[in-house]
Design a protein around this motif. Structure first.
Motif, PDB file in Angstrom:
ATOM      1  N   UNK A 297       0.826  -1.196   0.000  1.00 33.58           N
ATOM      2  CA  UNK A 297       0.000   0.000   0.000  1.00 33.58           C
ATOM      3  C   UNK A 297       0.865   1.252   0.000  1.00 33.58           C
ATOM      4  N   UNK A 298       2.045   1.156   0.597  1.00 31.80           N
ATOM      5  CA  UNK A 298       2.974   2.284   0.593  1.00 31.80           C
ATOM      6  C   UNK A 298       3.746   2.355  -0.712  1.00 31.80           C
ATOM      7  N   UNK A 299       4.321   1.223  -1.134  1.00 32.67           N
ATOM      8  CA  UNK A 299       5.156   1.258  -2.340  1.00 32.67           C
ATOM      9  C   UNK A 299       4.330   1.594  -3.579  1.00 32.67           C
ATOM     10  N   UNK A 300       3.124   1.061  -3.662  1.00 40.79           N
ATOM     11  CA  UNK A 300       2.274   1.315  -4.827  1.00 40.79           C
ATOM     12  C   UNK A 300       1.390   2.542  -4.636  1.00 40.79           C
ATOM     13  N   UNK A 301       1.240   2.975  -3.404  1.00 38.70           N
ATOM     14  CA  UNK A 301       0.382   4.124  -3.129  1.00 38.70           C
ATOM     15  C   UNK A 301       0.840   5.393  -3.814  1.00 38.70           C
ATOM     16  N   UNK A 302       2.167   5.560  -3.969  1.00 35.53           N
ATOM     17  CA  UNK A 302       2.655   6.765  -4.640  1.00 35.53           C
ATOM     18  C   UNK A 302       2.145   6.829  -6.075  1.00 35.53           C
TER      19      UNK A 302
END
Length: 380
Positions: A98-103
């Motif tokens: 969710x963090x790595x792809x959230x950007x």
């Protein structure tokens, strides 16, 4: 509406207090709240939670109309899920997707609000991806707000990437497949970007009816079905996929968050006749359900693991489900999400009329300024 419900339920949490102390705006403070209760939406094959990232980004331009914001959200879901699905189990073992792809999702959503051309999306997504990150280590430190900060960081970073490209910044075009790109750095065997035929990937998202980690939901769901049939009797034997044990084999939780990541506590909640709502995972509930937790054993079933993550399944005392309540194969209804809104609003100490107003604004209204004002009022 599902995202608003999650924000409403978390407004009085420690994460909500932090956002107030920093004096964040409504949408910015909401970045800290969308995943607190572990009831945020989820995409199975990309193993990430789009809602807490996409909706704050899509709601972050006060001058944008409702149609523009909804378009931005769809594009944000599309980018975040499509790219996330190409990352493998090696990535999920170490990185918080969710963090790595959230950007990427936040960047696409804000680029949509700006009105990007394709080359601008490519530049902005490249720059956003160049600083993608967020490791899972916070799972080993009790009580930290790192998971919430990951969401805030993803929204702000993706949004800033789009804004800077709007003013002339350029970015790498092969950030995924390049020789020193994300696939090389974060995966062992990258896959293909996700597709959904003629539909949008947002249509493949699952909703979470229970206040626990999604990996615990299949066991909760199976136990609920047994309870309805009057067949949920101790001892309780849970068989599920390997990742559910990696994240949720926790027989003796001590904190509310640990209880949400405990298969043993989740089964005890159902066996005690509860609904698996936020109040069922408090320290008081942990103390009350100790005896029932002690009667739960958990194990991996290789066949269930083989179907994962396309299917989140579990078996409890021999009763098996293949797809979990809230998945597209077993969808919850609009009425269920409305009920979730009212339930979480009560947990967040929001008046019933305000919860009803949120439902109307989300489902029937065309007034984004009213939603902005609602968020400011809820979390000031």
């Amino acid at each position: 509406m599902d995202w608003l419900a999650c924000v409403a339920g978390a407004r009085t949490s420690e994460a909500g207090e932090l956002g107030g102390a920093i004096s964040l705006k409504g949408w910015e403070r909401a970045t800290y709240l969308g995943n607190v209760l572990e009831m945020d939406d989820v995409h199975r094959t990309s193993l990430l939670h789009p809602g807490p990232v996409i909706w704050p980004a899509a709601m972050s331009m006060s001058s944008a109309g409702m149609d523009a914001r909804l378009d931005a959200a769809v594009r944000g879901y599309e980018a975040m899920i499509a790219i996330g699905a190409a990352f493998d189990a090696q990535h999920y073992a170490h990185w918080h997707p969710t963090a790595t792809m959230g950007v990427f999702g936040a960047c696409a959503a804000f680029g949509s609000l700006i009105g990007f051309a394709p080359v601008e999306y490519a530049n902005a997504l490249g720059n956003a991806g160049s600083v993608a990150g967020g490791v899972w280590h916070m799972r080993h430190d009790s009580g930290v707000l790192t998971k919430q900060w990951h969401i805030h960081h993803a929204v702000r970073t993706g949004r800033d990437a789009a804004l800077h490209v709007h003013y002339g910044a350029t970015g790498p075009q092969r950030i995924l497949e390049g020789p020193q790109g994300l696939f090389a750095a974060m995966t062992s065997e990258p896959g293909a970007l996700a597709e959904n035929g003629d539909g949008w990937l947002i249509q493949t998202v699952s909703f979470k009816p229970f206040a626990a980690c999604r990996h615990a939901h299949p066991a909760i769901d199976a136990a609920m079905e047994l309870r309805k049939a009057g067949k949920l009797e101790p001892p309780f034997q849970v068989e599920t996929f390997a990742d559910a044990l990696t994240f949720c084999d926790r027989p003796d939780p001590e904190t509310e968050l640990e209880a949400k990541f405990s298969l043993q506590h989740s089964i005890a909640v159902v066996a005690d006749g509860r609904k698996a709502e936020p109040g069922d995972f408090t320290t008081e509930a942990i103390a009350a359900l100790a005896d029932l937790r002690g009667q739960v054993t958990v194990a991996e079933d290789p066949e269930i693991t083989a179907r994962y993550p396309a299917h989140f399944g579990a078996r409890v005392n021999g009763f098996e489900i293949v797809d979990t309540l809230g998945d597209p194969e077993r969808p919850v209804s609009e009425d269920d999400i409305v009920a979730k809104m009212h339930s979480l609003a009560r947990w967040g100490r929001i008046a019933e009329d305000q919860a009803a107003r949120a439902v109307t604004l989300a489902l029937e209204g065309d007034d984004p300024a009213a939603i902005d004002a609602l968020l400011e009022d809820w979390i000031r």
